[in-house]
Write a protein that holds these residues in place. Structure first.
Motif, short mmCIF file in Angstrom:
data_model
loop_
_atom_site.label_atom_id
_atom_site.label_comp_id
_atom_site.label_asym_id
_atom_site.label_seq_id
_atom_site.Cartn_x
_atom_site.Cartn_y
_atom_site.Cartn_z
N SER A 32 55.39 -23.83 -32.34
CA SER A 32 54.60 -24.56 -31.35
C SER A 32 53.25 -24.99 -31.93
CB SER A 32 54.39 -23.72 -30.09
OG SER A 32 53.68 -22.54 -30.39
N LYS A 33 52.74 -26.12 -31.42
CA LYS A 33 51.46 -26.65 -31.87
C LYS A 33 50.33 -25.87 -31.21
CE LYS A 33 48.98 -31.03 -32.44
NZ LYS A 33 47.67 -30.47 -32.11
N ILE A 34 49.29 -25.62 -31.99
CA ILE A 34 48.11 -24.92 -31.48
C ILE A 34 47.08 -25.95 -31.02
CG2 ILE A 34 46.16 -23.46 -32.11
CD1 ILE A 34 48.75 -21.91 -31.86
N SER A 35 46.70 -25.86 -29.76
CA SER A 35 45.68 -26.75 -29.21
C SER A 35 44.35 -25.99 -29.15
CB SER A 35 46.07 -27.22 -27.80
OG SER A 35 44.98 -27.86 -27.17
N GLU A 36 43.43 -26.36 -30.02
CA GLU A 36 42.14 -25.67 -30.03
C GLU A 36 41.37 -25.84 -28.72
OE1 GLU A 36 39.73 -26.31 -33.47
OE2 GLU A 36 41.41 -26.02 -34.88
N PRO A 37 41.31 -27.06 -28.15
CA PRO A 37 40.59 -27.19 -26.87
C PRO A 37 41.20 -26.31 -25.77
CG PRO A 37 40.96 -29.34 -27.86
CD PRO A 37 41.76 -28.37 -28.66
N GLU A 38 42.53 -26.26 -25.73
CA GLU A 38 43.18 -25.46 -24.69
C GLU A 38 42.87 -23.98 -24.86
OE1 GLU A 38 47.74 -24.26 -23.56
OE2 GLU A 38 47.35 -26.36 -24.13
N LEU A 39 42.93 -23.48 -26.10
CA LEU A 39 42.64 -22.07 -26.33
C LEU A 39 41.17 -21.77 -26.07
CD1 LEU A 39 44.73 -21.32 -29.54
CD2 LEU A 39 45.19 -20.54 -27.22
N ALA A 40 40.27 -22.69 -26.42
CA ALA A 40 38.85 -22.49 -26.18
C ALA A 40 38.58 -22.35 -24.68
CB ALA A 40 38.04 -23.64 -26.77
N ARG A 41 39.26 -23.19 -23.88
CA ARG A 41 39.10 -23.09 -22.42
C ARG A 41 39.71 -21.79 -21.90
NH1 ARG A 41 40.47 -28.60 -22.73
NH2 ARG A 41 42.66 -28.11 -22.23
N ARG A 42 40.88 -21.45 -22.39
CA ARG A 42 41.58 -20.25 -21.91
C ARG A 42 40.75 -18.99 -22.12
NH1 ARG A 42 46.91 -17.67 -24.79
NH2 ARG A 42 46.85 -15.69 -23.68
N PHE A 43 40.12 -18.88 -23.30
CA PHE A 43 39.39 -17.66 -23.63
C PHE A 43 37.88 -17.80 -23.41
CE2 PHE A 43 43.17 -17.23 -26.49
CZ PHE A 43 43.70 -16.09 -25.88
N ASN A 44 37.46 -18.98 -22.92
CA ASN A 44 36.04 -19.23 -22.71
C ASN A 44 35.27 -18.95 -24.01
OD1 ASN A 44 33.73 -20.00 -21.31
ND2 ASN A 44 33.31 -17.92 -20.60
N ALA A 45 35.79 -19.50 -25.11
CA ALA A 45 35.24 -19.22 -26.44
C ALA A 45 34.75 -20.50 -27.08
CB ALA A 45 36.31 -18.58 -27.32
N SER A 46 33.80 -20.37 -27.98
CA SER A 46 33.32 -21.53 -28.72
C SER A 46 34.37 -21.97 -29.73
CB SER A 46 32.02 -21.17 -29.45
OG SER A 46 32.29 -20.28 -30.52
N ARG A 47 34.32 -23.24 -30.11
CA ARG A 47 35.28 -23.74 -31.09
C ARG A 47 35.07 -23.05 -32.44
NH1 ARG A 47 37.27 -28.87 -29.39
NH2 ARG A 47 38.51 -28.97 -31.29
#
Length: 220
Positions: A32-47
């Motif tokens: 599966s493709k990793i979406s950095e924006p989606e993961l950043a939103r999910r974990f409330n983390a900086s890029r």
């Protein structure tokens, strides 16, 4: 949600451990493709924190980057399995031989205690699956640690370990080989305890080969 971990870990470390577990267990699917924006939103983390975690996952071989595609979780393929298990067969066989040479009463006692804990698993007793927790409770991890060879330990317990767990966790644990694999573990410890490095190496190589063949059947 980030996993609850020991205090003192930085955000990138917590992201790394959480994502590593989700990839190994298949909650983030292979390929599966990793979406950095989606993961950043999910974990409330900086890029920045997220990218640091993703770089560490890439160094373990759990992620790969492709031109014009970005980061993806590695696929579980027969070719990848063969490459990985050929290396494991040679290096873990060597680790067994070295463990037999460097064995201590403490190492042997801890290996038997670990196997006794494994034997209590209901799934194993029923012959359905043989689950080994991560790290010090994993038979293969402990054998490599007992080799006292820093390069082998780094290669097998760091660089390759979680790729191996990914195959084992997603394709190998529910298996008709469960009880046989457990018996093979006990025979390997017996050989190490006797100081018979040649036998220990042979038994480990056969054990890993059989495990690979079991997973190959599921991939096909």
């Amino acid at each position: 949600m980030l996993q609850p971990l020991e205090p003192g870990l930085s955000l990138p470390e917590r992201l790394f451990v959480t994502l590593r577990g989700e990839i190994v267990e298949g909650r983030i699917p292979a390929g599966s493709k990793i979406s950095e924006p989606e993961l950043a939103r999910r974990f409330n983390a900086s890029r920045g924190s997220l990218r640091e975690a993703l770089m560490r996952l890439e160094s373990l071989g759990l992620l790969e980057r492709r031109v014009n595609v970005g980061a993806r979780v590695v696929d579980l393929t027969e070719r990848g399995l063969l490459d990985l298990y050929e290396v494991r067969e040679a290096l873990e066989g060597m680790a067994c031989r070295l463990a037999a040479q460097h064995r201590s009463d403490e190492d042997i006692a801890e290996l038997w205690q670990m196997l006794a804990r494994h034997e209590q698993q209901e799934e194993l007793q029923a012959g359905r699956a043989y689950f080994q927790p991560e790290g010090d409770f994993d038979f293969h991890f402990r054998i490599v640690q007992a080799s006292n060879n820093d390069l082998l330990i780094d290669t097998l317990c760091n660089r390759l370990y979680y790729r191996v767990r990914m195959y084992r966790y997603q394709l190998g644990m529910p298996s008709p080989r469960a009880q046989r694999a457990f018996r093979e573990h006990s025979h390997i410890i017996e050989a190490i305890e006797m100081g018979d490095g040649e036998l220990a190496e042979l038994l480990m190589r056969r054990h890993i080969r059989a495990s690979r063949q079991n997973i190959e059947k599921k991939l096909r």
